[in-house]
Structures are given as C-alpha cells and as structure tokens.
Design a protein around this motif. Structure first.
Motif, PDB file in Angstrom:
ATOM      1  N   VAL A 120       0.874  -1.178   0.000  1.00 54.04           N
ATOM      2  CA  VAL A 120       0.000   0.000   0.000  1.00 54.04           C
ATOM      3  C   VAL A 120       0.910   1.226   0.000  1.00 54.04           C
ATOM      4  CG1 VAL A 120      -1.871  -1.173   1.210  1.00 54.04           C
ATOM      5  CG2 VAL A 120      -0.151   0.088   2.526  1.00 54.04           C
ATOM      6  N   SER A 121       0.331   2.405  -0.113  1.00 51.19           N
ATOM      7  CA  SER A 121       1.147   3.619  -0.120  1.00 51.19           C
ATOM      8  C   SER A 121       1.469   4.040   1.315  1.00 51.19           C
ATOM      9  CB  SER A 121       0.408   4.753  -0.833  1.00 51.19           C
ATOM     10  OG  SER A 121      -0.684   5.201  -0.059  1.00 51.19           O
ATOM     11  N   ARG A 165       1.461   7.004   2.265  1.00 49.57           N
ATOM     12  CA  ARG A 165       0.464   8.030   2.591  1.00 49.57           C
ATOM     13  C   ARG A 165      -0.774   7.404   3.205  1.00 49.57           C
ATOM     14  NH1 ARG A 165      -3.892  10.671   0.175  1.00 49.57           N
ATOM     15  NH2 ARG A 165      -4.093  12.878   0.823  1.00 49.57           N
ATOM     16  N   HIS A 166      -1.180   6.240   2.698  1.00 48.89           N
ATOM     17  CA  HIS A 166      -2.367   5.579   3.237  1.00 48.89           C
ATOM     18  C   HIS A 166      -2.117   5.146   4.684  1.00 48.89           C
ATOM     19  CE1 HIS A 166      -6.240   3.727   3.081  1.00 48.89           C
ATOM     20  NE2 HIS A 166      -5.767   2.508   3.293  1.00 48.89           N
ATOM     21  N   THR A 217      -8.399   8.720   7.799  1.00 51.70           N
ATOM     22  CA  THR A 217      -9.142   7.770   6.973  1.00 51.70           C
ATOM     23  C   THR A 217      -9.436   6.536   7.815  1.00 51.70           C
ATOM     24  OG1 THR A 217      -9.205   6.631   4.831  1.00 51.70           O
ATOM     25  CG2 THR A 217      -7.143   6.508   6.058  1.00 51.70           C
ATOM     26  N   PRO A 232      -9.770   2.605   7.847  1.00 50.61           N
ATOM     27  CA  PRO A 232      -9.419   1.430   7.050  1.00 50.61           C
ATOM     28  C   PRO A 232     -10.546   0.411   7.047  1.00 50.61           C
ATOM     29  CG  PRO A 232      -8.412   1.259   9.211  1.00 50.61           C
ATOM     30  CD  PRO A 232      -9.072   2.610   9.159  1.00 50.61           C
TER      31      PRO A 232
END
Length: 258
Positions: free
Chosen positions: A28-29, A31-32, A41, A43
């Motif tokens: 994954v990034s 940033r995520h 955010t 998940p």
C-alpha cells in the motif's frame, strides 16, 4: 480508548518499522498508512488484517485492532476442551501421549499448564499442593522452592532460559500478567550470573536430581501452524528428550512409569 491509528502506530514502533517499511510490506502507499495512523481515513477490516499480518500481530490483538476500527472481532477464543476444538484437543493429547515415556506438557501464553502426559505426573509428588491449584503455572512450578526447584541442579541456567524466552514473548506482544510473572520470578538481580553456565554446543540441558541420579533433558517446542482460534494460537507443547543414555534408561524403565 485507543484509536485504530494509535494501536497501529504502537505495533509499528514495536516492530521498529517506518511507515514506508510497513507500506512496502503490505503493498500500500505510505500516505495511506499515515492517513490511518492520524485518523484521517478509516481502514476496511481487510486492510486492518492486512497490516496486522505484516506486523505479526497476535490474533488476540488483531481482534483489538478490529474493534478499534469499528468492526466485530474475527477470531474466537474457546477452551481447548470445547466441542469446536475437539480435533485440535485430540491432536494435543495425541502428541503428549506419543511422546511417552518422556515428559511433555502443553501450556498457554502465560505458561499455565493445560495438559501433561503421564511421564510428568511422578514429578508432582513432592510439590506443595498450593502450587497445584489451577491455574498451575509452569514457570512458577519450575523455579519455586516448593515446586521443582529443589530437583534442578542447574537452576540458574533454567532461570536464564525462562528469562530469555519470556522476554522475547513480551517483546513480540505485551501482556500485563506475563510481565507480572517475569517481575516476580525472573527480574535479574545483582547476584544472578550474566548468562548460561552449562557448557553445551547445541542446547542447554535441564539437569534434575531424582532418586540419587542426575537426569539430563533438553526440550523442543511445538505449536499449531495456521490457527484461526486464539486458544490454538497460544498453545505450545514442550517435549523433553533424554540428553544421554542414562536418562533414557531411567524413563524407559517400566518401574519408573508405575
């Protein structure tokens, strides 16, 4: 109450990974990962488990991560004698029995004994009954003067092995009760030797003095491969083997097994 971001960050720090390290491992990034940790955010359950897998988070703590993210726990925890775990319980019993005439014991993550085979029973004869009240703790049994300690010739070495193993457990996953056990019985003191004192090229044997003879044993640990139940994930079977011919003869003697 900790958020999913707080918990994820704690586990990442415990594993000494950067956000980029975790992101690369989980595909994954970065940033995520950062957005999850800062609470910007939410998940999905699949992402929580994906990150937990890369962080080698124990099943018990994966449930905590899921709850913190607003999802139901995924992994059940049932007693080993529960009907749903009948096959696993039978497998544990089979391993213990198959190891006779040598001792073997199954225990949980806090070293509380779940089952033993018959070869262990004679060693309980001289133990203070107070130590045999459930839950019977293997570490306390091994180190307490009212337990097996008077039989253990190389007690400092055995204490060092317990200390190393439990310290490793606590480094992988915190546990208040296990920490309390460590502080009670294994916190190093000024008089403790710096490390093992028994010369061995392979393993440190446990040496017991029984009926005027010294028995030398080494052990191996067996765990379930891919458990989906918390109890099974935390069960370990320690099997003891004779380290010399004299010890093997003692356990193989039919009179010993009566």
């Amino acid at each position: 109450m900790h958020t999913i971001g707080d918990l994820l960050r704690q586990w990442r720090h415990r594993r000494r990974l950067s956000q980029l390290d975790l992101a690369l491992a989980a595909d994954v990034s970065a940033r995520h990962v950062s957005l999850i940790e800062t609470g910007k955010t939410n998940p999905s359950a699949a992402m929580v488990l994906r990150l937990a897998d890369q962080l080698a988070v124990p099943l018990r703590d994966r449930n905590r991560l899921l709850l913190a993210a607003g999802f139901a726990p995924r992994y059940p925890e049932r007693p080993l004698d529960d009907e749903a775990l009948a096959a696993a319980g039978a497998a544990v019993a089979r391993v213990l029995h198959a190891h006779e005439p040598y001792p073997a014991v199954a225990f949980d993550r806090r070293w509380n004994i779940l089952r033993t085979n018959r070869a262990v029973e004679p060693f309980f004869a001289g133990v203070d009954p107070a130590l045999l009240r459930p839950p019977v703790n293997l570490v306390r049994l091994g180190l307490d003067p009212r337990g097996f300690a008077p039989l253990v010739v190389n007690l400092d070495d055995v204490r060092t092995v317990f200390r190393t193993r439990i310290r490793r457990q606590l480094a992988l996953a915190p546990d208040p009760e296990l920490s309390a056990l460590y502080e009670e019985l294994l916190e190093p003191g000024a008089a403790d030797p710096p490390g093992p004192t028994v010369a061995s090229d392979v393993v440190i044997p446990m040496i017991l003095r029984v009926d005027g003879r010294e028995l030398r044993l080494f052990s191996t640990i067996t765990t379930f491969g891919t458990p989906m139940d918390i109890t099974l994930a935390e069960v370990a079977i320690e099997s003891y083997y004779p380290a010399d011919a004299e010890t093997a003869a003692h356990f193989e003697d039919p009179r010993t097994r009566r």
